[in-house]
Design an enzyme around this catalytic site. Structure first.
Site: not given
Ligand code: GLA
Ligand code: ZN
Length: 678
Positions: A156, A311
């Site tokens: 991320e 995710e």
């Protein structure tokens, strides 16, 4: 043959972030229980090593790979593949203490202390050198391992750094872009308030106690942050690819996250992946489902290829105001939603709930009880069985939208940073999602390309609030319509060029006024709660009048014809919705922000007129949608986001992929999903 770019394991992935480095003092767990439970849940892949730097390099230059060697082997012998991470997402303390330059500097120009994560300086030569060295070592040790199928580059990427190294890199980037300060001063209109730059060193990143009013500066800074982040990522990719060029790379993105222009990541990645955390079961459940659908479509549009869901939570998130459990059925439904929109995986954060620290209450496949005897584990196992059944089918299908709803990060930044016409909320993103939703409700797949994309393959292009035109967008749209395409534009479009300078002459600028056959003369803004309305006698619209809020362009026609007019105020009777025939195509202009039912009836009319393919040729009940993945054998995902049953009669008899049974009348339970084929 299938489309997977993961050549070592061309299958649907069912997996999770796996953090054995947190559990090395619990050998029974990592050496036995985890593996048994993974096999039981149908897990075939884990993401390993995301936050393992300190476990891999406990002291500068001292390495410990043994635990990772053993983990990868153990997983491989159990049939579980590894998506191996580079560890740049979090820094070990020895590193951040010894080399302060790796720590990020915030907007207030204060350098972070050690700790936390996702907070390294992406310019720092020290950080780049240290991380790339470890990346290369990981590649040398594991890239050829048959169990290692993919690189998970960092985690991320996000945020900004205001350190001196980043400021210097920004100036260098600007020099390359503008060549001279004269050009830069003109592009940024710095004559305003007497802020012409006379030396490159005077340029500083925009901060609240410095310069924020030069919009060109603000926009270029955001572009630079993307550039520098991609550049940092490429450094990591080059490091691992220098050892083994054929192992594909991904990095996990965050949907509509506004800090980075993800379209610019496309070229560097072999496959896009992303982390999806919708607030299921809040007080707008259908809105949540439509937003998640739109986010999946955006992620797929980055490379216009199937993507990975990297995710998702099998149950709750712990960082939300309220950690609400997924209701029974929702886990399968949300997982299949991703697949319906082009995901080739369903993966979770996290495999096992950590015992302490920030994420000890975040959802996981395995809880602190450490057993398979939970609702969450059973629902995860059910997803595993679906993916196993779908595996031979899904990878031979693609998502092939005929409709594009343009979404452009640079436009978003510019429209939101500008001042006027509605500083209390211009709602660009919400508007994009609103247009998208009208197609979603009808079971029509949609891409969300940006202004750089080749748009020629679409039949319908919707360009909501395209305030800023950049690159050759105007030329592309013009040609698209000339060649017979249908374009829908809206209010607050074509106002500025790519450095946020207003177009002189007719708006929409850059020739688009001719395409729409009108000129915007004024834009009126309404206070929150104020309303106007649009009246129409067109029979393709189901209502005679639609509510108008927020922004109203007052236009005069220059070839277009009015399809509807305003019902109130000084512009009562003037055009609010128009159509222009241009070349072989049509350009519609929606001059004001309208209530959702307008978009629903307009896009349903256009879908019929253009014969756009719907996943199912029926009117879907509210809260139910359907999506098609096209291939030798099409798959149709029918999804019910209501907390009540929904029934429909199919246009023709189909077959349930999971059970093999014929279906002609379909009843879905609350949060139910069925996958059908013809
Ligand atoms: C992000 C991160 C994960 C984890 C989850 C929790 O997606 O990548 O490491 O923190 O959030 O929701
Ligand atoms: Zn920095």
């Amino acid at each position: 043959m299938n489309h997977s770019v993961i050549s070592k394991f061309p299958h649907l992935l069912h997996g999770a972030d796996y953090n054995p480095e947190q559990w090395l003092r619990y050998p029974d767990i990592v050496q036995k229980e985890d593996i048994e439970l993974m096999q039981k849940a149908g897990i075939n892949c884990v993401s390993l090593g995301i936050f393992s730097w300190a476990a891999l390099e406990p002291k500068e230059g001292e390495y410990d790979f043994q635990w990772m060697d053993e983990t990868i082997d153990r997983l491989y012998y159990a049939g579980i593949r590894v998506n191996l991470a580079t560890p740049s997402g979090a820094k070990p303390l020895w590193l951040s203490e010894k080399y302060p330059e790796v720590r990020r500097v915030s907007k207030n120009l204060v350098r972070d202390l050690s700790g936390e994560r996702h907070n390294h300086c992406y310019t720092s030569p020290v950080y780049r050198e240290k991380v790339q060295k470890l990346d290369r070592m990981l590649a040398q040790r594991y890239a050829a391992h048959p169990g290692v199928i993919l690189w998970h580059i960092s985690n991320e990427y996000g945020g900004e750094c205001y350190c001196p190294l980043c400021q210097a890199a920004f100036r260098k980037w600007l020099k390359k872009k503008y060549g001279s300060l004269e050009n830069l001063n003109h592009a940024w209109w710095t004559y305003f308030w007497s802020h012409q730059y006379t030396d490159w060193e005077q340029i500083h990143a925009p901060v609240p106690n410095g310069e924020m009013s030069v919009h060109g500066l603000v926009l270029d800074w955001k572009r630079f942050v993307t550039h520098q982040t991609v550049n940092f990522m490429k450094g990591e990719i080059d490091a691992v690819k220098s050892v083994e060029p054929d192992l594909p790379v991904t990095t996990n993105l965050m949907g509509f996250y506004d800090g980075l222009d993800y379209h610019k990541f496309a070229d560097a990645l072999d496959i896009v992946s992303w982390d999806n955390y919708p607030l299921w079961h809040n007080n707008d459940p259908i809105g949540v489902a439509s937003f998640a659908a739109c986010s999946h479509d955006l992620m797929r549009s980055i490379k216009r290829q199937p993507f990975l869901l990297m995710e998702s939570s099998p149950s709750v998130m712990n960082w939300t105001d309220v950690s609400k459990q997924k209701r029974p059925g929702m886990h399968l439904l949300s997982s299949m939603q991703a697949v319906a929109h082009g995901a080739d995986s369903v993966m979770y954060f996290q495999w096992r709930k950590s015992r302490g620290s920030f994420e000890k209450f975040h959802g996981a496949v395995v809880g602190h009880d450490g057993t398979a005897d939970t609702r969450v584990f059973r629902e995860v196992t059910q997803v595993g069985s679906y993916l196993e059944k779908l595996d031979p089918l899904v990878l031979k299908t693609e998502v092939m939208p005929e409709v594009a709803v343009l979404y452009d990060w640079e436009n978003r930044w510019a429209i939101e940073e500008s001042r006027g016409p509605r500083n209390c909320g211009i709602h660009y993103l919400e508007t994009v999602v609103k247009h998208h939703r009208a197609f979603w409700e009808q079971g029509i797949q949609v891409d969300l390309p940006d202004m750089d994309a080749d748009l020629s393959q679409y039949r319908l292009i919707v360009a909501p609030m395209l305030y800023l035109y950049r690159g050759s967008i105007a030329e592309k749209l013009k040609q698209f319509v000339e060649n017979g395409g249908t374009l829908v534009g809206t209010y607050w479009s074509g106002i500025v060029n790519d450095t946020d300078l207003c177009y002189l002459g007719k708006t929409p600028g850059d020739g688009m006024s001719d395409v729409f056959g009108l000129v915007i003369e004024e834009t009126d803004a309404l206070y929150d709660g104020q309303k106007n309305f649009m009246v129409t006698s067109n029979d393709f619209m189901l209502q005679k009048s639609y509510e108008v809020t927020e922004l109203c362009d007052v236009v005069h026609l220059n070839g277009a014809k009015a399809l509807a007019v305003y019902g109130d105020d000084y512009y009562k009777g003037s055009p609010a919705f128009t159509l222009n025939h241009y070349g072989k195509g049509r350009a519609y202009y929606i001059a004001a922000r309208l209530e959702s039912s307008f978009y629903r009836s307009f896009y349903s009319f256009l879908a019929d007129k253009l014969k756009l393919s719907r996943a199912l040729a029926i009117d879907l009940p509210y809260g139910v949608t359907a999506h098609r993945r096209t291939g030798e054998q099409d798959l149709v995902f029918v999804e019910n986001y209501n907390d009540s049953e929904a029934s429909m009669v199919l246009p023709s008899e189909m077959r349930d992929v999971m059970t093999g049974e014929p279906v002609s009348k379909l009843t879905l339970p609350p949060f139910g999903v069925r996958i059908l084929t013809e």
